[in-house]
Design an enzyme around this catalytic site. Structure first.
Site, PDB file in Angstrom:
ATOM      1  N   ASP A   1       1.261 109.482 109.972  1.00 12.64           N
ATOM      2  CA  ASP A   1       1.053 109.006 111.332  1.00 12.64           C
ATOM      3  C   ASP A   1      -0.143 109.738 111.943  1.00 12.64           C
ATOM      4  O   ASP A   1      -0.046 110.905 112.311  1.00 12.64           O
ATOM      5  CB  ASP A   1       2.335 109.280 112.135  1.00 12.64           C
ATOM      6  N   GLU A  39     -21.978 133.156 106.106  1.00  6.84           N
ATOM      7  CA  GLU A  39     -21.565 134.568 106.230  1.00  6.84           C
ATOM      8  C   GLU A  39     -20.503 134.673 107.319  1.00  6.84           C
ATOM      9  O   GLU A  39     -20.791 135.098 108.435  1.00  6.84           O
ATOM     10  CB  GLU A  39     -22.766 135.426 106.643  1.00  6.84           C
ATOM     11  N   GLU A  50     -17.782 136.104 109.610  1.00 12.47           N
ATOM     12  CA  GLU A  50     -17.324 137.435 110.037  1.00 12.47           C
ATOM     13  C   GLU A  50     -15.966 137.282 110.726  1.00 12.47           C
ATOM     14  O   GLU A  50     -15.663 136.241 111.281  1.00 12.47           O
ATOM     15  CB  GLU A  50     -18.335 138.051 111.006  1.00 12.47           C
ATOM     16  N   GLU A  68     -18.284 145.261 108.887  1.00  5.62           N
ATOM     17  CA  GLU A  68     -19.351 144.870 109.811  1.00  5.62           C
ATOM     18  C   GLU A  68     -19.559 145.947 110.876  1.00  5.62           C
ATOM     19  O   GLU A  68     -18.889 146.968 110.871  1.00  5.62           O
ATOM     20  CB  GLU A  68     -19.037 143.509 110.435  1.00  5.62           C
ATOM     21  N   GLU A 113     -16.890 141.160 106.830  1.00  7.29           N
ATOM     22  CA  GLU A 113     -17.604 139.955 106.417  1.00  7.29           C
ATOM     23  C   GLU A 113     -17.360 139.777 104.924  1.00  7.29           C
ATOM     24  O   GLU A 113     -17.383 140.750 104.173  1.00  7.29           O
ATOM     25  CB  GLU A 113     -19.109 140.135 106.694  1.00  7.29           C
ATOM     26  N   HIS A 173     -23.383 133.026 110.180  1.00  8.87           N
ATOM     27  CA  HIS A 173     -24.767 132.658 109.874  1.00  8.87           C
ATOM     28  C   HIS A 173     -24.752 131.725 108.669  1.00  8.87           C
ATOM     29  O   HIS A 173     -23.973 131.934 107.743  1.00  8.87           O
ATOM     30  CB  HIS A 173     -25.599 133.895 109.547  1.00  8.87           C
ATOM     31  N   ARG A 230     -34.053 139.841 113.772  1.00 12.50           N
ATOM     32  CA  ARG A 230     -32.660 139.411 113.802  1.00 12.50           C
ATOM     33  C   ARG A 230     -32.238 138.790 115.130  1.00 12.50           C
ATOM     34  O   ARG A 230     -31.120 138.305 115.276  1.00 12.50           O
ATOM     35  CB  ARG A 230     -31.730 140.569 113.466  1.00 12.50           C
ATOM     36  N   GLU A 264     -32.117 130.907 107.519  1.00 13.88           N
ATOM     37  CA  GLU A 264     -30.809 131.368 108.005  1.00 13.88           C
ATOM     38  C   GLU A 264     -30.643 130.993 109.477  1.00 13.88           C
ATOM     39  O   GLU A 264     -31.354 131.500 110.333  1.00 13.88           O
ATOM     40  CB  GLU A 264     -30.715 132.892 107.844  1.00 13.88           C
ATOM     41  N   ARG A 293     -28.673 131.351 112.781  1.00 18.14           N
ATOM     42  CA  ARG A 293     -27.821 132.482 113.188  1.00 18.14           C
ATOM     43  C   ARG A 293     -26.880 132.208 114.350  1.00 18.14           C
ATOM     44  O   ARG A 293     -26.125 133.071 114.747  1.00 18.14           O
ATOM     45  CB  ARG A 293     -28.706 133.696 113.512  1.00 18.14           C
TER      46      ARG A 293
END
Ligand code: GLU
Ligand code: MG
Length: 446
Positions: free
Chosen positions: A50, A129, A131, A186, A193, A242, A314, A334, A336
Site C-alpha cells: 500500500d 565522505e 560524517e 573527525e 568518517e 562531501h 577547503r 569534490e 562540499r
C-alpha cells in the site's frame, strides 16, 4: 546476479528473512519483510504494497504499488543473529498499470543514469565522505545525548570505545560488499568518517543507505546512538557528506583528465563545475535538505558558505583535490555542501542535471579562489568578484528550487511536487516551534 543465482545464494547463506527495501522522498529506508520461502514468488510476481502510507507516494485511490527486486543488490546483514539471518535487496517500484512509478527516488536516478549511458556513453561516478557522531545516552531519560569519546582529528586511542565500534563497523561494511577505504576520527568530539571507494552514482547511493543503517545498528549493539544529523552541536564542526565526482566513458576512461591543463582538468570538467556553481543555490534544497543543514553551512567549521571553486581551499564549494602523477583516473571535483541528511538518489540526480546543463551550454566557471580566504573578504569585495552565497535557510533554498526548471525537470513533476510539499511542511513546523534559544534570549528580557 540472476534469479536462480539469488535463490541459490539465499539457501547457501541460510537466510531466513528478506527485507525488500526502497526509500520515500526524504530518503528514509522503507522495508517490506518476507520469509525466504516466498522469495521465488516475489521474484516472479513482485510484492504488492500500500503506497499511500509512504511519504510522497500515491494518492489514496491509486494506492497499490508493486516492488520488483533488483537482484544485484542482495546482501546479508552481518549483524542479524544466525538463527534469524536476514538479507536485504533494493527494489524498483511499479504502478498498477505496469509502468514505473515516477515518484520512486531510486528509480529516478536509475533511469537518469541509464539515459546518460545510452545517449552520451558516460558514467557518473561518486565517492562520498559521510560524517557522523557517536553519542552515549546521558541516562535513560536524557533528551540530549552527549559525545562519548575524547578523540580529535585522526587521533588514535586503542582502548577507546569509538575505535572498537569503528573497527567493527568497517568489518561489517566490508562484509556487505562496500570497499571501505578509510575510517578516521573527525575534527569534532565524538565525530567519525568512513569513506568507501567511488562507484557509479546508483551503487554509491545504495551504499550510503547501507552505511547509515549499518552504523546505526552496530552502534546500538554497543549502547550508542549514531547520528547523521548535519549539525547536532552548536559551536563545533557539523557532519557533511562531501561528494567526489567524475564522468567516465564506457571504456573506463576518466573524462575529467587533461594533462595539458594547469589543474589537469578537461574542458568538460570545467563545464561540469560551472553548471554546478550556476545551480548551487537551488541544488542546496536537495543536497542540504533539512532545517538543521543550514546551521552547518556557516563560517568557521570547514563547511562551505560561498559559491566558488578552488584547488586547495577547503572553504570553497567545489574543491579539486591535488593531482598525483600517474593517477589520471582519480581527477575529480569534490562538492562540499551535501550533508548526510540528503536522500542520495535525489541528490545525485540533481547534481548530475546541474553539471549536464553546464556541459550542454559550455559554461565556463569563474576564476579559481586559490589563496584567498573567502571569509576574510568584505561583502563589497565578494560582490566585485561575483562570489554569491549559499541560501541561509531551507526556506530560501526551496524558493530557489521552485525557480530552477533544470533541476525540476530532472526530478520530474511527481517527485518534485512531493519533495517540495514535504519540505515546506518541515519549514512551517519549525517556524511555529519555540526553541531553547528563544527562551534564553527573550523569556526574562521581554
Ligand atoms: N565536517 C566538515 C563539514 O561539515 C568537513 C571536515 C572535512 O574537511 O573533512 O563539511
Ligand atoms: Mg571529513
Amino acid at each position: 546476479m540472476e534469479t536462480q543465482d539469488l535463490l541459490n545464494r539465499v539457501k547457501e547463506d541460510d537466510v531466513k528473512f528478506i527485507s525488500l527495501q526502497f526509500t520515500d522522498v526524504t530518503g528514509a529506508v522503507k522495508s517490506v519483510d518476507i520469509p525466504s520461502h516466498r522469495l521465488q514468488e516475489a521474484l516472479e510476481d513482485g510484492i504488492w504494497f500500500d503506497g499511500s502510507s509512504v511519504e510522497g507516494f500515491s494518492r489514496i485511490q491509486e494506492s497499490d504499488m508493486r516492488l520488483v527486486i533488483d537482484p544485484k543488490t542482495y546482501t546479508v546483514l552481518p549483524w542479524s543473529p544466525l538463527e534469524m539471518r536476514r538479507a536485504r535487496v533494493f527494489c524498483d517500484i511499479y504502478q498498477p498499470d505496469g509502468t514505473e512509478f515516477p515518484g520512486d527516488p531510486r528509480g529516478t536516478l536509475k533511469r537518469t543514469l541509464a539515459r546518460l549511458k545510452e545517449e552520451r556513453g558516460w558514467i557518473f561516478n561518486v565517492g562520498p565522505e559521510p560524517e557522523f557522531f557517536l553519542f552515549k545516552r546521558n541516562g535513560p531519560q536524557a533528551i540530549h545525548p552527549v559525545p562519548h569519546d575524547v578523540g580529535g582529528y585522526f587521533d588514535f586511542s586503542a582502548n577507546d570505545d569509538a575505535v572498537r565500534v569503528r573497527t567493527e563497523l568497517m568489518g561489517a561494511l566490508a562484509g556487505m560488499g562496500l570497499e571501505v577505504e578509510m575510517g578516521h576520527h573527525e575534527v569534532a568530539l565524538g565525530q567519525h568518517e568512513i569513506d568507501f571507494r567511488f562507484a557509479d552514482a546508483l551503487q554509491t547511493a545504495d551504499n550510503v543507505l547501507t552505511l547509515k543503517y549499518t552504523v546505526k545498528a552496530i552502534a546500538a549493539q554497543h549502547g550508542l546512538v549514531a547520528s547523521f544529523m548535519p549539525k547536532p552541536i552548536f559551536g563545533i564542526n557539523g557532519s557533511g557528506m562531501h561528494c567526489h565526482q567524475s564522468l567516465f566513458d564506457t571504456q573506463g576512461r576518466n573524462l575529467f583528465f587533461d594533462e595539458q591543463d594547469r589543474y589537469c582538468l578537461s574542458p568538460l570538467a570545467y563545464n561540469f563545475i560551472a553548471g554546478q556553481l550556476l545551480h548551487a543555490r537551488a541544488l542546496s534544497a536537495v543536497v542540504a535538505p533539512t532545517v538543521n543543514s543550514y546551521k552547518r553551512l556557516v563560517p568557521g567549521y570547514e563547511a562551505p558558505v560561498y559559491i566558488g571553486w578552488a584547488q586547495i581551499n577547503r572553504s570553497a564549494l567545489i574543491r579539486i583535490p591535488q593531482y598525483t602523477q600517474g593517477r589520471n583516473q582519480s581527477i575529480r571535483a569534490e562538492l562540499r555542501f551535501p550533508d548526510p541528511s540528503a536522500n542520495p538518489y535525489l541528490a545525485f540526480t540533481v547534481m548530475l542535471a546541474a553539471a549536464l546543463d553546464g556541459i550542454d551550454r559550455t559554461l565556463q566557471p569563474p576564476e579559481a579562489l586559490n589563496n584567498v580566504n573567502i571569509y576574510h573578504l568584505t561583502p563589497e569585495e565578494r560582490e566585485e568578484r561575483g562570489i554569491q552565497e549559499l541560501p541561509g535557510s531551507l526556506a530560501e533554498a526551496l524558493r530557489e528550487l521552485e525557480q530552477d526548471t533544470v533541476l525540476q525537470e530532472a526530478l520530474g513533476p511527481v517527485l518534485c511536487e512531493a519533495f517540495l510539499r514535504e519540505k515546506w511542511s518541515e519549514v512551517e513546523e519549525y517556524r511555529m516551534k519555540v526553541t531553547d534559544w528563544e527562551l534564553e534570549r527573550y523569556l526574562e528580557l521581554s
